[in-house]
Design an enzyme around this catalytic site. Structure first.
Site, PDB file in Angstrom:
ATOM      1  N   TYR A   1      48.202  32.854  39.344  1.00  0.00           N
ATOM      2  CA  TYR A   1      49.015  33.172  40.198  1.00  0.00           C
ATOM      3  C   TYR A   1      48.604  32.292  41.560  1.00  0.00           C
ATOM      4  O   TYR A   1      47.470  31.585  41.362  1.00  0.00           O
ATOM      5  CB  TYR A   1      48.970  34.689  40.782  1.00  0.00           C
ATOM      6  CG  TYR A   1      47.826  35.192  41.371  1.00  0.00           C
ATOM      7  CD1 TYR A   1      46.470  35.261  40.615  1.00  0.00           C
ATOM      8  CD2 TYR A   1      47.801  35.671  42.833  1.00  0.00           C
ATOM      9  CE1 TYR A   1      45.326  35.784  40.891  1.00  0.00           C
ATOM     10  CE2 TYR A   1      46.518  36.141  43.383  1.00  0.00           C
ATOM     11  CZ  TYR A   1      45.454  36.185  42.486  1.00  0.00           C
ATOM     12  OH  TYR A   1      44.261  36.762  43.066  1.00  0.00           O
TER      13      TYR A   1
ATOM     14  N   ASP B   1      47.162  31.960  45.227  1.00  0.00           N
ATOM     15  CA  ASP B   1      46.671  32.843  46.298  1.00  0.00           C
ATOM     16  C   ASP B   1      45.887  31.776  47.219  1.00  0.00           C
ATOM     17  O   ASP B   1      45.377  30.749  46.983  1.00  0.00           O
ATOM     18  CB  ASP B   1      45.328  33.623  45.421  1.00  0.00           C
ATOM     19  CG  ASP B   1      44.870  34.744  46.492  1.00  0.00           C
ATOM     20  OD1 ASP B   1      45.707  35.265  47.353  1.00  0.00           O
ATOM     21  OD2 ASP B   1      43.894  35.461  46.065  1.00  0.00           O
TER      22      ASP B   1
ATOM     23  N   SER C   1      42.414  34.655  37.178  1.00  0.00           N
ATOM     24  CA  SER C   1      41.433  35.571  37.214  1.00  0.00           C
ATOM     25  C   SER C   1      41.353  35.873  35.850  1.00  0.00           C
ATOM     26  O   SER C   1      42.423  36.411  35.302  1.00  0.00           O
ATOM     27  CB  SER C   1      42.185  36.966  37.820  1.00  0.00           C
ATOM     28  OG  SER C   1      42.066  36.669  39.307  1.00  0.00           O
TER      29      SER C   1
ATOM     30  N   HIS D   1      34.996  34.169  42.354  1.00  0.00           N
ATOM     31  CA  HIS D   1      34.467  35.482  42.785  1.00  0.00           C
ATOM     32  C   HIS D   1      34.058  36.313  41.378  1.00  0.00           C
ATOM     33  O   HIS D   1      34.834  36.174  40.624  1.00  0.00           O
ATOM     34  CB  HIS D   1      35.541  36.378  43.542  1.00  0.00           C
ATOM     35  CG  HIS D   1      35.984  35.910  44.873  1.00  0.00           C
ATOM     36  ND1 HIS D   1      36.913  36.488  45.539  1.00  0.00           N
ATOM     37  CD2 HIS D   1      35.421  34.899  45.566  1.00  0.00           C
ATOM     38  CE1 HIS D   1      37.146  35.888  46.658  1.00  0.00           C
ATOM     39  NE2 HIS D   1      36.093  34.738  46.592  1.00  0.00           N
TER      40      HIS D   1
END
Lengths: 62, 547
Positions: B124, B126, B133, B187
């Site tokens: 997506y 971001d 992710s 992350h």
């Protein structure tokens, strides 16, 4: 290993400073390997590095 | 666990191109390759709550910086460097729940471009970057596999954009800085037993995250947030870490992020959201980063059984953790001593060795013989720490900053360049160019100069197939089989829109360990249609009931 700190060592040991040691063969072999890698990447490096770097602008994210 | 990466994005020759738009081209291009309807399925935001703080309070929406509000598809979170909810209802896992159909299509815009992939990942836009992710996995090798699959997804997307004459060329970079002050994240996410007090996580993980940079750093040309000083440092992110603990991810970035959004049953788990790490191209770097961090979390989850090991790592508290992040990152000799609260002064390598020894002794204390995956992490961790102390150059195939530095030092020696020469900055950026023919990491990989942990075939499979041992299996396989009838999805839900049914059916997946191949393969394979699958999920041997 080197980095920026490479040239700071040679002053303090004066009197019985050992002869400069020639780099071990492993290090020589590594230099040769790096030189081969550099030739490998020379062809793909951006020819105008300065404008390429200046043009790489991103928005901040997380 | 999983890993999420915001990729750097550029249109060659047009630095002012709109990155939000470019990112949406990338995501939309890849969405077009997905046959299932979920390629345009909405993200189900019901359980998202980026303002829930692990320390037990909830940030008021109105007081949050807009860039933190990532859970509203109608208003994509802006970039963190521009000027500037509700707690989800608890649901019982198991049978699908009825949801009303919306009378009209929800509003979509390019900034909300979103695809859920058949490998269980989410792709997506971001913060003006395309983000991948990964699906939830259970081992460090699987992290590497599905993280590399993410690079492949991004590369394929950029290639599709490139062959479309109506769209601009897009180049993608797996890095975290632009050298002008902007940073964007990679992350890590770890599922952690809710019983572990958050204060313990802060105490034990802070010195660990500060010092693991010696083997996780991706290397960066330039020192300071805008690269104001010439030179090289170990980490991309170090100059942007400004706090010890905090909720924010787009400004005042902390060593320990407190976002408490478990995407799972919040009574049983928290999700530790780690924002201090670098994006890694080197597979061993990703493997060690995630593998060692998981082992330290294992210690905390078993703290009652391993009190001595936990006491040993708790004693590693640093006097000035934030300052130490930069000290470690700027010390290419890895000899700087950090002040500990108990008066000791240890190097980053010594502190890491304390963690390694604590994990080893903890495994003995708990009489838990390490499984093969754990043993592999421990052996590599020990080997790398030993060689970083005695012969760092021997780690250049495994440790990313050393691999990058080797090239840079070679160029400096051969062409007599000082650290402020733009060619060195160009090397830093081109290092993570995803294109195998242009990316410098890829040239090294091709030349056999960096180590590969997972084979290319496994990565190609992981582009389409989910891991088999987490709920990502159910998500990915359900999308592949019944994508036409799935209207929205999230980490812990799938929403089915079955023709003829009175309402939407939401299947909650609050347990990340449920929905594995062992649990649901038969259920999926024996269902000819989504309606049949939903009926079976309603039955006594439903999603969570099947063992």
């Amino acid at each position: 290993m080197s980095g920026q700190q490479r040239s700071e060592r040679h002053h303090d040991d004066d009197a019985d400073a050992p002869e400069p040691i020639s780099p071990p063969t492993a290090a020589q072999a590594r230099d040769t390997e790096v030189d081969a890698l550099l030739e490998e990447i020379d062809g793909v490096l951006e020819s105008n590095a300065e404008s390429f770097v200046r043009g790489f602008v991103q928005k901040g994210g997380q | 666990m999983g890993i999420e990466t915001e990729y750097g994005i550029a249109e060659p020759g047009r630095p002012m191109a709109n990155p939000m738009l470019l990112s949406s081209y990338v995501v939309a291009a890849y969405a077009g390759t997905q046959l299932h309807r979920a390629a345009r399925a909405r993200w189900d935001y019901d359980d998202e709550d980026p303002l829930q703080d692990a320390r037990g309070f909830h940030l008021d929406r109105a007081s949050a910086h807009p860039s933190v509000l990532t859970d509203d598809p109608a208003h994509p979170a802006p970039s963190g460097d521009t000027a500037p909810g509700d707690v989800p209802a608890r649901r019982r896992p198991g049978a699908p729940q009825s949801r009303p159909r919306l009378p009209v299509e929800e509003y979509e815009d390019p900034g909300a471009a979103n695809v859920i992939l058949t490998n269980g990942a989410r792709l997506y836009v971001d913060h003006a970057h395309p983000e991948y992710s990964s699906p939830e996995v259970t081992s460090p090798r699987d992290i590497v596999t599905w993280d590399k699959a993410g690079e492949e997804v991004m590369l394929r997307a950029a290639r599709i954009v490139a062959v479309n004459p109506a769209l601009p060329d897009v180049t993608l970079y797996k890095n975290n800085v632009d050298g002008k002050g902007a940073t964007y994240g990679t992350h890590e996410n770890y599922l952690v037993d809710r019983a572990v007090p958050f204060a313990e996580i802060v105490d034990v993980l802070t010195p660990f995250f500060v010092t693991r940079t010696v083997f996780t750093g991706a290397g960066r040309v330039g020192i300071g947030p805008v690269g104001q000083l010439a030179g090289f440092q170990l980490a991309q992110r170090a100059d942007y870490i400004e706090a010890e603990v905090g909720l924010e991810t787009t400004l005042r970035r902390p060593i320990i992020n407190t976002r408490d959004e478990p995407h799972a049953d919040p009574e049983r788990w928290r999700r530790l959201h780690v924002i201090i790490g670098d994006a890694n191209m080197l597979e061993v770097a990703t493997f060690l980063k995630v593998g060692t961090s998981s082992l330290v979390l294992w210690l905390l989850e078993h703290r009652d059984a391993v009190p001595h090991a936990v006491a040993a790592v708790r004693s590693l508290r640093l006097v000035e953790p934030v300052g130490a992040v930069q000290l470690v990152s700027r010390d290419l000799t890895m000899t700087t001593r950090l002040a500990l609260a108990d008066g000791r002064r240890l190097t980053a390598l010594e502190i890491q060795r304390c963690y390694l020894e604590a994990v080893r002794s903890g495994l003995e204390e708990a009489a838990t013989p390490p499984d093969a995956a754990t043993a592999e992490v421990l052996d590599r961790w020990e080997s790398v720490l030993t060689r970083l102390a005695t012969d760092p150059a021997s780690c250049a195939r495994e440790v990313e900053w050393l691999a990058k530095l080797r090239l840079l030092e070679g160029l400096r020696r051969r062409d007599h360049l000082s650290w402020d020469h733009p060619r060195l900055a160009a090397v830093d950026i081109q290092w993570s160019d995803l294109r195998p023919e242009r990316g410098l990491y890829h040239r090294l990989l091709e030349a056999g100069a960096v180590e590969r942990l997972v084979d290319a075939e496994a990565v190609s499979r992981a582009v389409h197939e989910p891991p088999t041992d987490t709920r990502a299996y159910f998500r990915g396989r359900a999308l592949a089989r019944f994508g036409a009838e799935i209207s929205a999805a999230s980490w812990d839900s799938l929403i089915f829109d079955v023709p003829g049914a009175a309402t939407l059916q939401r299947v909650a997946m609050r347990d990340p360990w449920r929905g594995t191949e062992a649990h649901v393969r038969e259920l999926l394979d024996s269902s000819g249609a989504a309606s049949e699958l939903l009926e079976k999920l309603m039955g006594p041997r439903g999603f969570t009931g099947a063992a």
